[in-house]
Design an enzyme around this catalytic site. Structure first.
Site, PDB file in Angstrom:
ATOM      1  CB  CYS A 129      -0.952   0.004   1.191  1.00 14.99           C
ATOM      2  SG  CYS A 129      -0.222  -0.618   2.718  1.00 14.99           S
ATOM      3  CD  GLN A 156       3.140   2.275   6.289  1.00 15.34           C
ATOM      4  OE1 GLN A 156       4.322   2.370   6.021  1.00 15.34           O
ATOM      5  NE2 GLN A 156       2.474   1.149   6.154  1.00 15.34           N
ATOM      6  CE  LYS A 213       6.159  -6.029   3.441  1.00 15.46           C
ATOM      7  NZ  LYS A 213       4.952  -5.844   4.240  1.00 15.46           N
ATOM      8  CG  HIS A 241      -0.858   3.950   4.706  1.00 16.23           C
ATOM      9  ND1 HIS A 241      -1.493   3.586   5.870  1.00 16.23           N
ATOM     10  CD2 HIS A 241      -0.439   2.783   4.124  1.00 16.23           C
ATOM     11  CE1 HIS A 241      -1.466   2.263   5.995  1.00 16.23           C
ATOM     12  NE2 HIS A 241      -0.846   1.761   4.950  1.00 16.23           N
TER      13      HIS A 241
HETATM   14  N1  LIG Z   1      -5.095  -3.637   4.842  1.00 15.46           N
HETATM   15  C1  LIG Z   1      -4.223  -3.079   3.994  1.00 15.46           C
HETATM   16  O1  LIG Z   1      -3.930  -1.883   4.016  1.00 15.46           O
HETATM   17  C2  LIG Z   1      -3.618  -3.928   2.978  1.00 15.46           C
HETATM   18  C3  LIG Z   1      -2.977  -3.326   1.940  1.00 15.46           C
HETATM   19  C4  LIG Z   1      -2.428  -4.112   0.980  1.00 15.46           C
HETATM   20  C5  LIG Z   1      -2.518  -5.468   1.068  1.00 15.46           C
HETATM   21  N2  LIG Z   1      -3.138  -6.051   2.095  1.00 15.46           N
HETATM   22  C6  LIG Z   1      -3.217  -7.517   2.130  1.00 15.46           C
HETATM   23  O2  LIG Z   1      -4.540  -7.935   1.912  1.00 15.46           O
HETATM   24  C7  LIG Z   1      -4.780  -9.129   2.627  1.00 15.46           C
HETATM   25  C8  LIG Z   1      -6.005  -8.974   3.533  1.00 15.46           C
HETATM   26  O3  LIG Z   1      -5.836  -7.897   4.430  1.00 15.46           O
HETATM   27  P1  LIG Z   1      -7.040  -7.417   5.373  1.00 15.46           P
HETATM   28  O4  LIG Z   1      -6.571  -6.165   6.013  1.00 15.46           O
HETATM   29  O5  LIG Z   1      -8.318  -7.410   4.603  1.00 15.46           O
HETATM   30  O6  LIG Z   1      -7.080  -8.622   6.461  1.00 15.46           O
HETATM   31  P2  LIG Z   1      -8.339  -9.097   7.322  1.00 15.46           P
HETATM   32  O7  LIG Z   1      -9.228  -7.963   7.671  1.00 15.46           O
HETATM   33  O8  LIG Z   1      -7.753  -9.938   8.409  1.00 15.46           O
HETATM   34  O9  LIG Z   1      -9.175 -10.050   6.308  1.00 15.46           O
HETATM   35  C9  LIG Z   1      -8.712 -11.276   5.774  1.00 15.46           C
HETATM   36  C10 LIG Z   1      -9.925 -12.172   5.497  1.00 15.46           C
HETATM   37  O10 LIG Z   1      -9.483 -13.396   4.884  1.00 15.46           O
HETATM   38  C11 LIG Z   1      -9.955 -14.497   5.675  1.00 15.46           C
HETATM   39  N3  LIG Z   1      -9.021 -15.623   5.561  1.00 15.46           N
HETATM   40  C12 LIG Z   1      -7.951 -15.939   6.310  1.00 15.46           C
HETATM   41  N4  LIG Z   1      -7.358 -17.061   5.853  1.00 15.46           N
HETATM   42  C13 LIG Z   1      -8.104 -17.484   4.803  1.00 15.46           C
HETATM   43  C14 LIG Z   1      -8.017 -18.599   3.930  1.00 15.46           C
HETATM   44  N5  LIG Z   1      -7.065 -19.515   4.033  1.00 15.46           N
HETATM   45  N6  LIG Z   1      -8.940 -18.698   2.954  1.00 15.46           N
HETATM   46  C15 LIG Z   1      -9.917 -17.793   2.816  1.00 15.46           C
HETATM   47  N7  LIG Z   1     -10.072 -16.710   3.614  1.00 15.46           N
HETATM   48  C16 LIG Z   1      -9.160 -16.560   4.606  1.00 15.46           C
HETATM   49  C17 LIG Z   1     -10.042 -13.943   7.070  1.00 15.46           C
HETATM   50  O11 LIG Z   1     -10.859 -14.728   7.908  1.00 15.46           O
HETATM   51  P3  LIG Z   1     -10.515 -14.722   9.509  1.00 15.46           P
HETATM   52  O12 LIG Z   1     -10.731 -13.306   9.951  1.00 15.46           O
HETATM   53  O13 LIG Z   1     -11.490 -15.683  10.083  1.00 15.46           O
HETATM   54  O14 LIG Z   1      -9.087 -15.164   9.630  1.00 15.46           O
HETATM   55  C18 LIG Z   1     -10.672 -12.566   6.765  1.00 15.46           C
HETATM   56  O15 LIG Z   1     -12.054 -12.645   6.523  1.00 15.46           O
HETATM   57  C19 LIG Z   1      -3.471  -9.442   3.349  1.00 15.46           C
HETATM   58  O16 LIG Z   1      -2.698 -10.286   2.531  1.00 15.46           O
HETATM   59  C20 LIG Z   1      -2.811  -8.109   3.458  1.00 15.46           C
HETATM   60  O17 LIG Z   1      -1.398  -8.216   3.578  1.00 15.46           O
HETATM   61  C21 LIG Z   1      -3.712  -5.302   3.047  1.00 15.46           C
END
Ligand SMILES: NC(=O)c1ccc[n+]([C@@H]2O[C@H](COP(=O)([O-])OP(=O)(O)OC[C@H]3O[C@@H](n4cnc5c(N)ncnc54)[C@H](OP(=O)(O)O)[C@@H]3O)[C@@H](O)[C@H]2O)c1
Length: 339
Positions: A129, A156, A213, A241
């Site tokens: 991000c 951030q 990164k 951010h």
């Molecule tokens: N947030 C950011 O600013 C940002 C920016 C860029 C990239 N990302 C990336 O985007 C991804 C998600 O981030 P987020 O902030 O949305 O996280 P999050 O709020 O924790 O959401 C992740 C979701 O995926 C589910 N999950 C976990 N393991 C899984 C599996 N094996 N199969 C299917 N679903 C699964 C989780 O369920 P549970 O809650 O039950 O575990 C939750 O519903 C991460 O890889 C993160 O690094 C995030």
């Protein structure tokens, strides 16, 4: 016109929720939407456009018939599921760190390097991000004035660490206001009323993984010749951010030229009227699509250098929006196929 089946994996998470919202309003020709998440969430109902969708478990067989899968469920899920999805003919756009630095997988910000999609092999990585918003702002300057060096410091938001961190900031703020004990679970220190110069793990070279990164992704996406150093910092802000960018160029420029250039560049909004207290703010950027830039001023300490302030919603342009824009670019270029 052909319509595509799009899957969102991690559909109930922070980024997945933004993804559903952005897809709802996007012009992507979506024939069907498949929402996948962990097994415990199977059967949960989600309203999207005019219909109700049931969440299904993310497992390999679920990708049969999917044209584009947007993975947003963490690195482990991406590593396990993406190759299986590609084998079933599905193009994967991955939000995690799993494939970003794998040379054969393009790492894409559509405003910056959309052409790198042309030779994709089924997996396209979405950058970090902090990198995305910085490079949207730097690309026009690099094209016109050739950037030599960048010094970036980030501020951030906690939503970059998932929903648990958002909850922690709220609970700590509430406890502080009520004189109660402050508990820390997500971060190593209290985040409410504090600033942590620590994002992701520390490496042997003294930098954090988040800092590396930004450095490595800039080389892959924009130009390996740009010298860049980063300090990444977590602040008690829920979403969006902010970044301080110090930029040195080869060619000389006038500050007004830079402002005009950025105001006319894709994905950027100029907010630069300090006399009237107008500059990019995290609260104002949240829920919006643009990368906001302002406080653009000459760095008088050296030749051909400037400072600017850059803010963007980390869940939208920093994650969900960028992946949807990649999907749009794939459709536009007729690249929704696994070679
Ligand atoms: N947030 C950011 O600013 C940002 C920016 C860029 C990239 N990302 C990336 O985007 C991804 C998600 O981030 P987020 O902030 O949305 O996280 P999050 O709020 O924790 O959401 C992740 C979701 O995926 C589910 N999950 C976990 N393991 C899984 C599996 N094996 N199969 C299917 N679903 C699964 C989780 O369920 P549970 O809650 O039950 O575990 C939750 O519903 C991460 O890889 C993160 O690094 C995030």
């Amino acid at each position: 016109m052909k319509k595509y089946t799009i899957a969102v994996v991690g559909a109930l998470g922070n980024v997945g929720t933004e993804m559903r919202d952005i897809l709802e309003k996007s012009e992507l020709p979506i024939g069907d939407l498949v929402l996948m998440d962990v097994a415990q969430n199977t059967g949960k109902k989600v309203r999207w456009r005019d219909a109700e969708y049931s969440v299904i478990e993310a497992k390999p067989a679920a990708f049969a018939g999917v044209d584009i899968a947007i993975m947003s469920a963490g690195e482990k899920a991406s590593l396990e599921l993406s190759p299986e999805a590609v084998n079933l003919g599905c193009v994967v756009i991955d939000n995690s760190t799993a494939f970003r630095m794998v040379p054969e997988h393009p790492l894409v910000i559509p405003e910056v390097n959309a052409d790198s999609l042309e030779n994709h092999r089924g997996i396209i990585a979405n950058p970090n991000c902090s990198t995305i918003q910085m490079l949207v702002a730097l690309k026009p300057i690099h094209d016109k004035y050739r950037i030599k060096r960048v010094i970036v410091s980030t501020y951030q938001a906690v939503s970059g660490s998932g929903q648990a961190a958002v909850d922690e900031l709220q609970k700590q703020t509430h406890a502080f206001a009520n004189g109660e004990e402050i508990l820390t679970e997500v971060y190593p220190h209290q985040i409410a009323f504090n600033i942590l110069p620590h994002i992701d793990l520390f490496l042997e070279n003294g930098y954090s993984k988040e800092e590396m990164k930004m450095i490595l992704e800039t080389a892959k996406i924009l130009d390996p010749k740009i010298k860049i150093t980063a300090t990444t910092v977590r602040v008690p802000v829920t979403t969006s951010h902010s970044e301080s960018l110090n930029v040195e160029t080869e060619k000389s420029f006038e500050i007004e030229e830079i402002k005009t250039l950025l105001a006319a560049s894709p994905g950027i909004e100029l907010e630069d009227d300090p006399a009237n207290n107008v500059y990019p703010l995290a609260l104002n950027a949240t829920g919006k699509d643009a990368v906001f830039v302002g406080r653009i001023r000459r760095d008088f300490s050296t030749d051909n250098a400037l400072n600017m302030w850059c803010v963007s919603d980390n869940l939208r342009k920093g994650a969900a929006l960028n992946t949807v824009q990649i999907a749009q670019e794939l459709v536009k270029r007729d690249l929704v196929r696994v070679p």
